[in-house]
Motif scaffolding. Sequence first.
Motif, mmCIF file in Angstrom:
data_model
loop_
_atom_site.group_PDB
_atom_site.id
_atom_site.type_symbol
_atom_site.label_atom_id
_atom_site.label_comp_id
_atom_site.label_asym_id
_atom_site.label_seq_id
_atom_site.Cartn_x
_atom_site.Cartn_y
_atom_site.Cartn_z
ATOM 1 N N VAL A 138 -9.946 1.815 -16.477
ATOM 2 C CA VAL A 138 -8.205 2.329 -16.070
ATOM 3 C C VAL A 138 -7.756 0.804 -15.116
ATOM 4 O O VAL A 138 -6.242 0.843 -15.574
ATOM 5 N N THR A 139 -7.988 -0.254 -14.881
ATOM 6 C CA THR A 139 -7.306 -0.747 -13.461
ATOM 7 C C THR A 139 -6.888 -1.800 -14.975
ATOM 8 O O THR A 139 -6.473 -2.068 -14.283
ATOM 9 N N PHE A 140 -7.583 -2.126 -16.135
ATOM 10 C CA PHE A 140 -6.526 -3.197 -16.471
ATOM 11 C C PHE A 140 -5.017 -3.375 -16.539
ATOM 12 O O PHE A 140 -4.750 -4.608 -17.421
ATOM 13 N N PHE A 141 -4.278 -1.884 -16.402
ATOM 14 C CA PHE A 141 -3.227 -2.073 -16.695
ATOM 15 C C PHE A 141 -1.945 -1.621 -15.455
ATOM 16 O O PHE A 141 -1.948 -1.089 -15.454
ATOM 17 N N MET A 142 -3.418 -2.212 -13.975
ATOM 18 C CA MET A 142 -3.211 -1.511 -12.833
ATOM 19 C C MET A 142 -2.825 -3.156 -12.494
ATOM 20 O O MET A 142 -3.214 -4.073 -12.812
ATOM 21 N N ASP A 143 -1.218 -3.301 -11.207
ATOM 22 C CA ASP A 143 -1.912 -4.427 -10.251
ATOM 23 C C ASP A 143 -3.068 -4.314 -9.215
ATOM 24 O O ASP A 143 -3.666 -3.182 -9.388
ATOM 25 N N PRO A 144 -2.960 -5.673 -9.195
ATOM 26 C CA PRO A 144 -4.494 -5.695 -7.616
ATOM 27 C C PRO A 144 -4.862 -4.667 -6.433
ATOM 28 O O PRO A 144 -5.682 -4.178 -6.687
ATOM 29 N N VAL A 145 -3.497 -4.314 -5.856
ATOM 30 C CA VAL A 145 -3.586 -3.488 -5.269
ATOM 31 C C VAL A 145 -4.198 -1.947 -5.712
ATOM 32 O O VAL A 145 -5.096 -1.618 -5.396
ATOM 33 N N PRO A 146 -3.666 -1.329 -6.757
ATOM 34 C CA PRO A 146 -3.511 0.296 -6.951
ATOM 35 C C PRO A 146 -5.029 0.280 -7.610
ATOM 36 O O PRO A 146 -5.802 1.157 -7.429
ATOM 37 N N LEU A 150 -12.063 -8.407 -8.938
ATOM 38 C CA LEU A 150 -11.320 -9.315 -9.110
ATOM 39 C C LEU A 150 -11.039 -10.569 -9.441
ATOM 40 O O LEU A 150 -9.603 -11.203 -9.243
ATOM 41 N N TYR A 151 -12.157 -11.206 -10.126
ATOM 42 C CA TYR A 151 -11.830 -12.108 -10.506
ATOM 43 C C TYR A 151 -10.646 -11.777 -12.179
ATOM 44 O O TYR A 151 -10.173 -12.588 -12.340
ATOM 45 N N ALA A 202 -3.884 -5.500 2.099
ATOM 46 C CA ALA A 202 -4.153 -4.357 1.873
ATOM 47 C C ALA A 202 -5.699 -3.496 1.548
ATOM 48 O O ALA A 202 -5.483 -2.179 1.321
ATOM 49 N N VAL A 203 -6.508 -4.206 1.177
ATOM 50 C CA VAL A 203 -7.873 -3.218 1.158
ATOM 51 C C VAL A 203 -8.217 -2.744 2.648
ATOM 52 O O VAL A 203 -8.770 -1.483 2.282
ATOM 53 N N VAL A 262 1.119 -1.098 -0.074
ATOM 54 C CA VAL A 262 -0.015 -0.011 0.258
ATOM 55 C C VAL A 262 1.000 1.692 -0.110
ATOM 56 O O VAL A 262 0.727 2.606 -0.948
ATOM 57 N N PHE A 263 2.251 1.560 1.088
ATOM 58 C CA PHE A 263 3.175 2.737 1.331
ATOM 59 C C PHE A 263 4.256 2.736 -0.027
ATOM 60 O O PHE A 263 4.619 3.010 -0.355
ATOM 61 N N ASP A 264 3.430 1.617 -0.880
ATOM 62 C CA ASP A 264 4.607 2.072 -2.670
ATOM 63 C C ASP A 264 4.340 3.603 -2.848
ATOM 64 O O ASP A 264 2.896 3.811 -2.839
ATOM 65 N N PRO A 265 5.291 4.689 -2.809
ATOM 66 C CA PRO A 265 5.054 6.025 -3.509
ATOM 67 C C PRO A 265 4.040 5.705 -4.766
ATOM 68 O O PRO A 265 3.248 6.335 -5.063
ATOM 69 N N SER A 266 4.057 4.776 -5.750
ATOM 70 C CA SER A 266 3.359 4.602 -6.688
ATOM 71 C C SER A 266 1.337 4.669 -6.706
ATOM 72 O O SER A 266 0.429 4.827 -7.317
ATOM 73 N N VAL A 267 2.137 3.597 -5.866
ATOM 74 C CA VAL A 267 -0.099 3.130 -5.099
ATOM 75 C C VAL A 267 -0.142 4.217 -4.251
ATOM 76 O O VAL A 267 -1.288 4.494 -4.876
#
Length: 498
Positions: free
Chosen positions: A48-56, A335-336, A356-357, A11-16
């Motif tokens: 937009v979330t298509f291009f992101m990892d699960p957490v961000p 999620l799926y 993380a959520v 979560v505390f990654d700067p990009s996230v």
Amino acid sequence: MDAVLTAFGLVFDPSVLLVILAAAVFGMFVGAMPGLTATMATALLVPVTFFMDPVPSLGAIVTATAMAIFAGDIPAAMLRMPGTPASAAYADESFLMTKKGQLDLNLGVNVVFSALGGIVGVAFLVLCAPALAELALNFSSFEYFWLACLGLTCAVFIGSGNPVKGFVSLLFGLSVGCIGIDPAAGVPRFTFGNVDLMSGVNFIAVMIGAFAVSELLRGGVELHQVGHVVVPQVGNVFRGVAGVLRRYWLNFVRGSLLGTLIGALPGAGADIAAWVSYAVSKRFSRTPEKFGTGHLEGIVEATSSNNSAVAGAWIPALVFGIPGDSITAIVIGVLYMKGMNPGPTVFTENPQFIYAVFIIFVLANVVMIPLGWAAIKSMKQVLRIPRTLLLPLILLFCVVGAFAMTNSSYGIVLMLIFGVLGWFMEENGIPVAPMILGLVLGEMLEQNFMTSMIKADGAWLAFFERPIAGSLGVMTLLVWLLMLVRGARTALRRPAAA
């Protein structure tokens, strides 16, 4: 513990954190625009979330949703135009406080209690998710029918003034809700051959019309105020909030708990939580006569409730893969898409993502206070615009919101019709809020009633055979009986006094 530490690192990654901040600003903007709902904000983020990892990707959705639910309170208080349906329950109360010169305190209470209510909802999400989700799974059509009946009973409490006029408004809303396709027979009803009406009456467009356009009509009649500032002061929105918390702490706790429970029920969500909590607040208040005059008590309970319901809706979504509302229905799809199948196994297979959520939920509600303050300060400057410019600009946003709901001019026509109707109703002392409540809960009431009658083969006693349904049914009937007895006593006292 390893999963929790991993979650903190994710979560505390700067990009996230940058994604969360951007989503917060986006959610604030969408929520503050009348008609642009939190569900729409979530849906717009999905591509937009298509291009992101699960957490961000999950962080963006969580943050935007929480911000949008709060931001709907800002135009409700300033202009009597709820930004989201969750703010409609107390829009009148908020606007009356503004007219009394208490806009700063009103918005300060909204932002602080929204954040605190959201944190309470997250605490329940973390501690009680499996237990509350199991309770939600025990709800069948019988329980939902009685829940809808209890919700409709709120119309008696939210409609200030004459209860008969409130009841008429509620029945009208239920009648309008019957337009469309019959849920049992599958045939069109009251559509008069119009294809648009077959999809029913969109309650967002109706809400924009009844609250926003009717207020614009009223403002147009009073154009002698041209060039005047509606609310000139820009003060400290947090002054007096601590005193409100000390005085109404019980309302805050009750609203947060009730919101979490209602949010955990599939299909309920923040909208119903706000209506029910506002009505409960008025019912158990020591000063119910102050409601409808610009009173904080109901606002505290309702705004705490709708924000706690946001976290509550994630309980059945994460534990059983059952959406608590339209937003978590979108979340389940995300999620799926990210390979995280919602259900009991998600807590063992991907615990770091779940934690993380939880962290993002807390972070979003903490960040809500400074960002909410900034949004309030920005929106206050809108009120300095001369009314000859402000009213057409607001109407433009209303048109955009109504069109976005239906993707056709049908939504705009609905908005205009119910705008004129809402203005006429209020000019004659008929409250608008019960009509909106009837329209919101009408579909839920009818669908669950028809489903239950088909299951029971027409046997009415089936509505009381299940333990939870029987308890809710008896509770609902007792409330109705109590209201009839009180009404009869009041009617008998009047001739005696005369």
